[in-house]
Motif scaffolding. Structure first.
Motif, mmCIF file in Angstrom:
data_model
loop_
_atom_site.group_PDB
_atom_site.id
_atom_site.type_symbol
_atom_site.label_atom_id
_atom_site.label_comp_id
_atom_site.label_asym_id
_atom_site.label_seq_id
_atom_site.Cartn_x
_atom_site.Cartn_y
_atom_site.Cartn_z
ATOM 1 N N GLY A 1 0.845 -1.115 -0.083
ATOM 2 C CA GLY A 1 -0.260 -0.102 -0.135
ATOM 3 C C GLY A 1 0.640 1.185 0.008
ATOM 4 N N HIS A 2 2.200 1.133 0.156
ATOM 5 C CA HIS A 2 2.846 2.367 0.084
ATOM 6 C C HIS A 2 2.866 2.991 -1.366
ATOM 7 N N THR A 3 2.909 4.281 -1.124
ATOM 8 C CA THR A 3 3.039 5.021 -2.500
ATOM 9 C C THR A 3 4.330 5.006 -3.306
ATOM 10 N N VAL A 4 4.482 4.564 -4.591
ATOM 11 C CA VAL A 4 5.670 4.328 -5.276
ATOM 12 C C VAL A 4 5.654 5.766 -5.918
ATOM 13 N N VAL A 5 6.711 6.534 -5.907
ATOM 14 C CA VAL A 5 6.884 7.841 -6.487
ATOM 15 C C VAL A 5 8.271 7.958 -7.237
ATOM 16 N N SER A 6 8.378 8.985 -8.515
ATOM 17 C CA SER A 6 9.797 8.932 -8.821
ATOM 18 C C SER A 6 9.825 10.530 -9.207
ATOM 19 N N GLY A 7 11.160 10.857 -9.212
ATOM 20 C CA GLY A 7 11.421 12.240 -9.605
ATOM 21 C C GLY A 7 11.186 12.711 -11.039
ATOM 22 N N ILE A 8 10.738 11.853 -11.862
ATOM 23 C CA ILE A 8 10.565 12.135 -13.272
ATOM 24 C C ILE A 8 8.745 12.279 -13.382
ATOM 25 N N SER A 9 8.232 11.279 -12.988
ATOM 26 C CA SER A 9 6.979 11.496 -13.322
ATOM 27 C C SER A 9 5.937 11.603 -12.065
ATOM 28 N N GLY A 10 6.546 11.635 -10.947
ATOM 29 C CA GLY A 10 5.765 11.646 -9.707
ATOM 30 C C GLY A 10 4.956 10.415 -9.494
ATOM 31 N N PHE A 11 3.760 10.152 -9.137
ATOM 32 C CA PHE A 11 3.252 9.251 -8.829
ATOM 33 C C PHE A 11 2.930 7.819 -9.630
ATOM 34 N N GLU A 12 3.794 6.807 -9.439
ATOM 35 C CA GLU A 12 3.806 5.830 -10.033
ATOM 36 C C GLU A 12 2.650 4.561 -9.903
ATOM 37 N N GLY A 13 2.297 4.512 -8.622
ATOM 38 C CA GLY A 13 1.436 3.718 -8.173
ATOM 39 C C GLY A 13 1.426 3.246 -6.644
ATOM 40 N N ARG A 14 1.076 2.062 -6.142
ATOM 41 C CA ARG A 14 1.052 1.644 -4.803
ATOM 42 C C ARG A 14 1.508 0.157 -4.745
ATOM 43 N N VAL A 15 2.427 -0.186 -3.769
ATOM 44 C CA VAL A 15 3.139 -1.438 -3.660
ATOM 45 C C VAL A 15 1.978 -2.436 -3.250
ATOM 46 N N ARG A 16 2.011 -3.456 -4.237
ATOM 47 C CA ARG A 16 0.923 -4.538 -4.341
ATOM 48 C C ARG A 16 1.425 -5.831 -3.720
ATOM 49 N N ASP A 17 2.839 -6.000 -3.873
ATOM 50 C CA ASP A 17 3.405 -7.306 -3.439
ATOM 51 C C ASP A 17 5.057 -6.998 -3.573
ATOM 52 N N PHE A 18 5.778 -7.844 -2.834
ATOM 53 C CA PHE A 18 7.187 -7.953 -3.134
ATOM 54 C C PHE A 18 7.740 -9.070 -2.930
ATOM 55 N N LEU A 19 8.905 -9.311 -3.220
ATOM 56 C CA LEU A 19 9.630 -10.576 -3.173
ATOM 57 C C LEU A 19 10.823 -10.391 -2.449
ATOM 58 N N ILE B 1 15.554 3.957 -4.277
ATOM 59 C CA ILE B 1 16.193 5.163 -3.447
ATOM 60 C C ILE B 1 16.229 4.898 -1.869
ATOM 61 N N GLU B 2 14.881 4.972 -1.533
ATOM 62 C CA GLU B 2 14.572 5.183 -0.089
ATOM 63 C C GLU B 2 13.168 4.570 0.269
ATOM 64 N N ILE B 3 12.837 4.301 1.433
ATOM 65 C CA ILE B 3 11.324 3.935 1.816
ATOM 66 C C ILE B 3 11.248 4.673 3.218
ATOM 67 N N GLU B 4 10.302 5.434 3.009
ATOM 68 C CA GLU B 4 9.965 6.355 4.146
ATOM 69 C C GLU B 4 8.593 7.253 4.083
ATOM 70 N N ASN B 5 8.144 7.559 4.976
ATOM 71 C CA ASN B 5 6.851 8.043 5.190
ATOM 72 C C ASN B 5 5.825 7.498 4.499
ATOM 73 N N LYS B 6 5.698 6.187 4.343
ATOM 74 C CA LYS B 6 4.605 5.322 3.497
ATOM 75 C C LYS B 6 4.921 5.665 2.040
ATOM 76 N N ARG B 7 6.118 6.183 1.877
ATOM 77 C CA ARG B 7 6.421 6.363 0.332
ATOM 78 C C ARG B 7 7.917 5.487 0.075
ATOM 79 N N VAL B 8 7.713 4.730 -1.379
ATOM 80 C CA VAL B 8 8.978 4.259 -1.871
ATOM 81 C C VAL B 8 9.397 5.238 -3.056
ATOM 82 N N TYR B 9 10.689 5.692 -2.736
ATOM 83 C CA TYR B 9 11.206 6.570 -4.095
ATOM 84 C C TYR B 9 12.027 5.673 -4.779
ATOM 85 N N ILE B 10 11.705 5.950 -6.176
ATOM 86 C CA ILE B 10 12.494 5.142 -7.017
ATOM 87 C C ILE B 10 13.320 6.106 -7.887
ATOM 88 N N LYS B 11 14.495 5.388 -8.561
ATOM 89 C CA LYS B 11 15.303 6.330 -9.456
ATOM 90 C C LYS B 11 14.682 6.832 -10.626
#
Length: 193
Positions: A81-99, A136-146
């Motif tokens: 449920g964490h928000t996935v964001v990038s510096g290029i296009s902003g909101f990318e989605g929300r975490v659904r699952d992980f391995l 890049i980082e997981i913080e404040n219910k957000r996953v920051y991706i490159k």
């Protein structure tokens, strides 16, 4: 468990955002027990106790605790449920699952879509994934991706367009997320020079 008894359902998976690894998993005896959010969990298992993962997770019962959870109060958090964001296009989605690697407990790949709801069939939404080294980082219910270009599209959903528009409207109605994310990534890249 090794004895073959059914222990329950994994209802929460807690991670350490700094090491990007799984810390523990909460188990409840029945799937609807997730509604008892403010009560103690039935038991907690650790990655070291996992012996086999397929349709059923086999664990060593000696390496688990009953009525105990390592939650946000200890600095750990859930990732779904964490928000996935990038510096290029902003909101990318929300975490659904992980391995994650069961021997090291390190997260290897994060899967996300526009809803972050793992119970929603992946035929309806486009599911993308990104390797953990591109986070890049997981913080404040957000996953920051490159860069969103690093994300691999695993499945394309039939209702992706309407779901994406609705989710963007709910999550970022005024476009602040995009600006905030770009500033944070700029600060990480240039602020330390």
């Amino acid at each position: 468990s090794k004895s073959g008894s059914r222990l329950g359902y994994i209802t929460e998976v807690y991670i350490d955002p700094e090491s990007m690894s799984v810390v523990c998993m909460d188990i409840r005896k029945r799937w609807w027990d997730v509604l008892r959010a403010f009560e103690n969990v039935d038991m907690t298992i650790f990655p070291e106790s996992i012996q086999n993962v397929n349709d059923v997770v086999l664990i060593n019962e000696k390496l688990m605790y009953r009525d105990y959870s390592m939650d946000q109060a200890m600095g750990y958090e859930t990732l779904i449920g964490h928000t996935v964001v990038s510096g290029i296009s902003g909101f990318e989605g929300r975490v659904r699952d992980f391995l994650f690697d069961k021997s090291s407990a390190k997260i290897r790949r994060i899967r996300f879509d526009y809803t972050g709801n793992p119970s929603l069939p992946d035929k309806l939404v486009t599911v993308r994934s990104i390797e953990i080294q591109d986070v890049i980082e997981i913080e404040n219910k957000r996953v920051y991706i490159k860069d969103p270009a690093y994300a691999i599209t695993e499945k394309s959903g039939s209702l992706d367009g309407p779901i994406r528009a609705l989710t963007n409207l709910i999550d970022d109605p005024e476009g602040y997320l995009d600006y905030e994310t770009r500033y944070r990534l700029w600060e990480q890249q240039w602020g330390q020079q």
